[in-house]
Design an enzyme around this catalytic site. Sequence first.
Site, mmCIF file in Angstrom:
data_model
loop_
_atom_site.group_PDB
_atom_site.id
_atom_site.type_symbol
_atom_site.label_atom_id
_atom_site.label_comp_id
_atom_site.label_asym_id
_atom_site.label_seq_id
_atom_site.Cartn_x
_atom_site.Cartn_y
_atom_site.Cartn_z
ATOM 1 C CG ASP A 500 3.760 0.064 -27.991
ATOM 2 O OD1 ASP A 500 4.478 0.793 -28.234
ATOM 3 O OD2 ASP A 500 3.545 -0.927 -27.214
ATOM 4 C CD GLU A 503 8.406 2.811 -32.175
ATOM 5 O OE1 GLU A 503 8.098 1.953 -32.713
ATOM 6 O OE2 GLU A 503 8.233 3.311 -31.075
ATOM 7 C CG ASP A 575 9.592 -1.208 -23.841
ATOM 8 O OD1 ASP A 575 8.469 -0.759 -23.599
ATOM 9 O OD2 ASP A 575 9.492 -1.932 -25.183
#
Length: 892
Positions: A500, A503, A575
């Site tokens: 996760d 980025e 999300d």
Amino acid sequence: MQLHTSLVIAILFLVSSCFAVKDYLFKSCEQNGFCHRNRHYAKEITLDPNFISPYSVSPESISIEDSIIKGIVVKQLPHIDTSVEFPFEVSILCNSFHFKLDENRESKQQVVNHQRYNETVEWAFVDGVDTNREAKFNKDERSIDVSYGHNKVTIEFHPVKLTFFHRGNEVLVVNDKQFLNIEHQRSKEDNEDNVLPQETTFNMFSDNFADSKNDKLPLGPESIGLDFNLKGFSNLYGIPEHADSLLLKDTSGREPYRLYNVDIFEYETDSRLPMYGSIPLLMAVNAHEALGIFWVNSADSYIDITRQQDSTVHWMSENGVLEFVIIIGESPQKVNEEYGKLTGNVQLPILASLGYHQCRWNYNDIKDVLEVSSKFDEFEIPYDTIWLDIEYADNKKYFTWDSENFGDPAHMLKVLNRTGRNLAVIIDPHIKTGYEVSDAIVSQNLAMKNNENEVYYGHCWPGESVWIDTLNPKSQSFWNELHKTFMISDEHKNLFLWNDMNEPSVFNGPETSAPKDNLHYGQWEHRSIHNLNGLTYHEATYKSLIDRLPTQRPFILTRSYFAGSQRTAAMWTGDNMSKWEYLKISIPMVLTSNIVGMPFAGADVGGFFGNPSGELLTRWYQAGIWYPFFRAHAHIDSRRREPYLLGDPFRSYVKDAIRLRYKLLPVFYTSFHQASLTGAPVLKPVFYDYKDSTDDGVYDIEDEFFLGNSGILAKPVTDEGAKQVSFAAPKFSNENFFEFTNGIVSGKVYHDRLSAELSDVPMLLKGGSVVPMKNRYRRSSRLMRHDPYTLVVALDKNGRATGNLYVDDGESLNSEYKLLTFIVDKEGISLSSTGDYAFSVSIEKIIIVGADFAIDTVSSGRVISESEKITIVDPKEFPVKFGKGSLSHDEL
Ligand SMILES: *[C@@H]1O[C@H](CO)[C@@H](O)[C@H](O)[C@H]1NC(C)=O
Ligand SMILES: *[C@@H]1O[C@H](CO)[C@@H](O)[C@H](O)[C@H]1NC(C)=O
Ligand SMILES: *[C@@H]1O[C@H](CO)[C@@H](O)[C@H](O)[C@H]1NC(C)=O
């Protein structure tokens, strides 16, 4: 202390009641120097009918050797009698046109690599992409023609223009509008002499956006821009990730689509704002052709679209070499196939990962995990994988287990394994300072650096952190060792990973990410590699898993991704909020991912933030069973919503939906196998099959889709209170579509609408299909292995049907396999197969609809014959012959 503050702020953020997207955190085109400048340039040019582009190809520079054209593009500067030279290269890779333009730059300083970043292709492409030697070249003083397959490209020298023909039709003109712009190297002092009259100097050497003011922009302006004019194409798709419609919109006068991987929690729908991942592949489709533009660049990028009969795509990137691939084919499938040859296809997933995933931030301890697990069994709801978010680790120090709550992970894995279950845990790229892992990253020089070439420290979940630099090849062996130790003994094969925040998400960074002038291995600026940062991270993880267990297919879920990510990871859309509009937008988002070669995609079932109503959650599960990646997830502040906790009737509807997914696992697996060979979508938009329909409406359909080539057409209910759906695809087809609600086929042919009560998963089966299902309830996919199949056959109007079934061991890399093809006609059902996998397929039931002929004898089975529906129970023998004839026996 700061740790604490940032965490508190982050949490306040998340639970704030308005849930408005924090769009002030993200630059608009207007605020983003290179986008502002390129849009300005394009506008000035459009307004000036006498504009003459400063760019031309130097005819003398051209050489053709080994099927590669090399030459130089010259940019004439206005104020001084100087020009800048850009070497370029053209080749045909497989069956696609490849263009790359670079700049010879002087080295003016030591810290930053001053070259244009040219390694995007190395991360995006598979190894060993061949230059096509069959291409033919034909050059004169003003142009070169390149011919390959059914395509021809004319490269004109001045103005620079590339015109593409497919079977003689003009399909694309690159730089038709002369938006080509390459901001060449210059210094701040001599900038005046280097600017064209049509340019603005906005933010060329500094950044006035609030959170980016510290960006030193050490190399000044370096952007590139180019226009693509699609002749006869108004239907454009792709370039995820955006929370937007399937069909790309005209962006004139509004925000362009932005590709910049960011942690945009609480995103808005109907938005061109960037999201967690990016795939710079745009696909244009009309009745005759499909065309792919693959912009091979990993920097911050924007795409402006003018949507018309002939649409224009204006692509702009902050820096890097100017590199793109043009793929032309007869159909979207062809574009997928060619793109797959370049970037690789999705890896066939481990079968268990196609089951249902139960996630939550967070399950508290081992007892909690095992209780949740056994509750599923108590209520007879299948699931395959339970997930642990950041709290399982000791103080969010990845590669550790919290000793109090997760003291004996081996025990947990063993207990889960008894019912064929897996555990997935999160490992993020931000590594908390002050323990051995981050200490080693720093001491072994494996961290991302700041603009002074010192270790970069930022804030994320654990507080102050460093980031592993997975562009550094030395990170790999370090990463391998960490995984080997952390994942306990090799005996445990049921541990999956979740990457996760890659980025990367940086809570105190500009636009919630790393500063663009940070440095990576090779002294490349973060600016250049930003969009592929996430890919380098999950690929490193993938290699570590292979290193640990070389024969098992790894499973990794990633949030950030780039072209090529499909080879090693699944993605989800981040999300989401527990609202109907997010359920609705999840369908085009997942379809877009399928169009651009990343089919292993899904959205959080139930939405991440908030507490969905029973109805919304039920509908989300019923939609979620179609996501190739099917996982429920929930924020730490949301109420528990595991399916067994729901009140009736919701619980039984959700249970039925999840069970339906399991019944369809053979179809999903077979579709993934197809995708792994051809790049085909697993969830296939309707226009793929009906693009030559005379009705343009086919291009807009974004709320229904086929499951691979199975003939199953699904349309999830995404409106509150809806009690019926109507499908669009059947009206484009000459075939009958049979009602197949909840996976139960009836002989009824669909007309107009289908009832869809809250208990119903509305779906149809196209005439001509054979669908292999496994209808018995088991606790997990592994326990279904030896279950018999039910064949659902929907005959076409000629009384025929075909279908495939792919079978292998479900978990090994390079497993032996068998691919069966069922063929049904008036004579009976026959079978052909390829592959050597030794296994037995037993068929417990065959259901046939759509027959207008008698089927009154089958093997030893009992025949229930109604006018339209024939159920054959227990045919012991196969192939099956209809009529009064005898049966042949074939051991499968
Ligand atoms: C990138 O450029 C460097 C320097 O010109 C060259 O050595 C390298 O081979 C190039 N890499 C790729 C992938 O083209
Ligand atoms: C997990 O289950 C499989 C098959 O049921 C078994 O072969 C394997 O030994 C088990 N692994 C562990 C660590 O218990
Ligand atoms: C997920 O939530 C985000 C906001 O957090 C939203 O932008 C996005 O559209 C949602 N995705 C889906 C598939 O619903």
